[in-house]
Write an enzyme that holds these catalytic residues in place. Structure first.
Site, PDB file in Angstrom:
ATOM      1  N   HIS A  64       0.831  -1.209   0.000  1.00 32.06           N
ATOM      2  CA  HIS A  64       0.000   0.000   0.000  1.00 32.06           C
ATOM      3  C   HIS A  64       0.868   1.263   0.000  1.00 32.06           C
ATOM      4  O   HIS A  64       1.936   1.306   0.606  1.00 32.06           O
ATOM      5  CB  HIS A  64      -0.967  -0.002   1.185  1.00 32.06           C
ATOM      6  N   ASP A  66       0.913   4.142   1.384  1.00 37.27           N
ATOM      7  CA  ASP A  66       1.400   4.821   2.598  1.00 37.27           C
ATOM      8  C   ASP A  66       2.567   4.071   3.244  1.00 37.27           C
ATOM      9  O   ASP A  66       3.130   4.546   4.230  1.00 37.27           O
ATOM     10  CB  ASP A  66       0.256   5.057   3.597  1.00 37.27           C
ATOM     11  N   HIS A  67       2.937   2.941   2.667  1.00 35.02           N
ATOM     12  CA  HIS A  67       4.087   2.176   3.170  1.00 35.02           C
ATOM     13  C   HIS A  67       5.248   2.119   2.169  1.00 35.02           C
ATOM     14  O   HIS A  67       6.323   1.644   2.527  1.00 35.02           O
ATOM     15  CB  HIS A  67       3.648   0.755   3.549  1.00 35.02           C
ATOM     16  N   HIS A 140      -4.489  -9.018   5.775  1.00 32.92           N
ATOM     17  CA  HIS A 140      -4.822  -7.665   5.342  1.00 32.92           C
ATOM     18  C   HIS A 140      -5.387  -7.754   3.929  1.00 32.92           C
ATOM     19  O   HIS A 140      -5.448  -8.835   3.344  1.00 32.92           O
ATOM     20  CB  HIS A 140      -3.557  -6.782   5.416  1.00 32.92           C
ATOM     21  N   HIS A 270       0.139   3.774  13.546  1.00 28.35           N
ATOM     22  CA  HIS A 270      -0.723   3.688  12.351  1.00 28.35           C
ATOM     23  C   HIS A 270      -2.164   4.059  12.698  1.00 28.35           C
ATOM     24  O   HIS A 270      -3.092   3.288  12.504  1.00 28.35           O
ATOM     25  CB  HIS A 270      -0.643   2.257  11.768  1.00 28.35           C
TER      26      HIS A 270
END
Lengths: 328, 328
Positions: A64, A66-67, A140, A270
């Site tokens: 993802h 944001d990572h 996830h 997070h």
């Protein structure tokens, strides 16, 4: 061992929290290790003692944005600064494709070798002189992993009585044995370091988990683990409203798990950007702490950007942050 | 017309300056326009009045990372915030490939249409109600362009004497004509707005150039141009030492050009990170200003992150920044 949060916000950055990134080191910032690399990670690093020139390896939990969206900038900045040391990047294979395409389409190249290692390979194992690293599959929306860091090469103490009993008098070979090296004497005898030294403490073990809706997947890994860093995106009421689709954990869920496995230290991170630290109508970040504390009796922390934690050899964990930056 | 610098550093960010990005608006921040999008642009925006929800179009000068690596994060953040309005992105075709691959390999999709427009198409022209935009090819290591923004739909003033002379008495049709609309009267006559109104001022025109080692390529575009924003990566002595390979301009080069074409306002940006603002051994940023001033007699500015400039209808330019943020 120390670790510093470079970003603690889920999904999108806020003014106070960047997206995910965590710097980890064993004994001083050379070398150091990065877990996840959201956009702006290289900017956050400029406010810490960690340099892109000395990062030994980057571990990516999942794909993802944001990572991972900070990877192209961090990698090319290191190149512009003249890095020549190889860099390992442990990540899902999509990250390899992404980096290649971004470099190819931005007239970029790297001045150093980038060693790509598939985080999803069966029996994944990485190590250098400081750490042995394994991973654990989480639950996830996309394949996601927790990285388990266990320190290596603990300091050895000589057993002088045993050495003397075997007729080995003090000399250079004592030093070699103490450093973990085996020694061959002039008379042909081989002395094993492990037979003449002992290690007087436990190896420190820390888990940095990616996004995950099933903390129990970490039950085995949490055996003898001293610190778990885990997402807690929502309080339980918000998680219930949002529904299961995002596949994140609530503070309650993680806290209950940590209590169940008797984890000594839990650091939550997070956080959904809806939680704020200031006054005003938004839900306060302390709601996450309050919820977790109801279910967990160990030492609990809520991460903030630039917070630095130290895990001592006696296995105590403390937040040692000296604020040298503005946190508006 | 206003514009705000989101980043003014070349290549890599520094603690005080992000990599390239410029926000531009005609009358208030809805809609607004972005030129270049280095990593961290979405973070910088959080400290301005511009929102990723209201950006109408993004113009990319060229594909180097310090001008585009902020795109994936900005685009996906707008999506996570629920944007539905289409977004135009004017850029070299490599940017289209890059964005597609990044989205495909990060489990991302956008909640709004992204209209890709090739900045290298012959006769490129873009417009909305506020601006007509053309571009000019520059000279850099990769294809690079300057964007020329000319305002449209200037306010019209009625010519009441002429209206009355033609027997058109005051009424709703006067308002229509003043808004630029043509009117058909009951007797069948068609009144052209342009025949009964006049525009009493000149359209404001601003050029935002990308990286470029040959300012003279902008000579034609600078005709009747009120502001040129151009890179000045080095002072001339450093440019001479570095050699021609990077294909950047020195402050002297740009200033000489601006003087030659009698440009009224020049704003320099995209400074090598070697130039610093504080005390210490590093070359001071003021060296760039001092050098430019020796060769240019117009109004000169050196951009800083978050500086906001206003180009008034009377064609005067001023820096109107109110510092509401920390600039460490």
């Amino acid at each position: 061992m120390e670790f510093t949060f470079l970003g603690t916000s889920a999904g999108t950055p806020t003014r106070a929290r960047n997206v995910s990134g965590l710097a980890l080191c064993h004994s001083g910032p050379r070398p150091w290790y990065l877990v996840d690399c959201g956009e702006g990670t290289q900017h956050q690093l400029m406010r810490t003692r960690y340099s892109v020139m000395q990062v030994r390896a980057i571990f990516i939990t999942h794909i993802h944005g944001d990572h991972i969206f900070g990877l192209p900038g961090l990698l090319t900045s290191a190149s512009m600064l003249g890095r020549t040391e190889p860099l390992d990047i442990v990540a899902p294979i999509q990250v390899k494709r992404l980096i290649k395409t971004v470099l190819d389409n931005s007239d970029s190249s790297l001045s150093y070798p980038l060693n790509f290692i598939d985080s999803g390979a069966p029996g994944f194992h990485w190590q250098d002189k400081h750490f042995a690293v394994t991973n654990v599959a989480l639950s996830h929306r996309v394949a996601c992993r927790a990285y388990v860091f266990t320190e290596r090469n603990l300091e050895r103490q000589l057993l002088p009585d045993k050495l003397r009993a075997d007729g080995i008098e003090p000399g250079p070979c004592w030093g070699e044995l103490q450093q973990g090296k085996d020694v061959t004497l002039e008379d042909g005898r081989v002395l094993r370091s492990e037979n003449y030294t002992h290690i007087s403490r436990v190896a420190r073990k820390l888990i940095v988990a990616g996004d995950n809706d099933t903390p129990a997947l970490l039950a085995d890994a949490c055996n003898d683990c001293h610190v778990l860093i885990h997402e807690a995106t929502y309080t339980q009421d918000v998680a219930d409203r949002v529904g299961p689709w995002p596949q994140h954990s609530s503070a309650e869920q993680v806290a209950r798990f940590a209590q169940q496995v008797r984890l000594p230290n839990l650091v939550l991170t997070h956080f959904s950007s809806r939680y704020q630290s200031g006054p005003g109508g938004a839900p306060h970040i302390n709601q996450l702490a309050a919820e977790a504390m109801q279910h967990y009796r160990g030492q609990l922390f809520l991460a903030r950007d630039f917070d630095t934690y130290r895990l001592e050899k006696d296995l105590s964990l403390s937040c040692v942050t000296t604020l040298t930056h503005s946190t508006s």
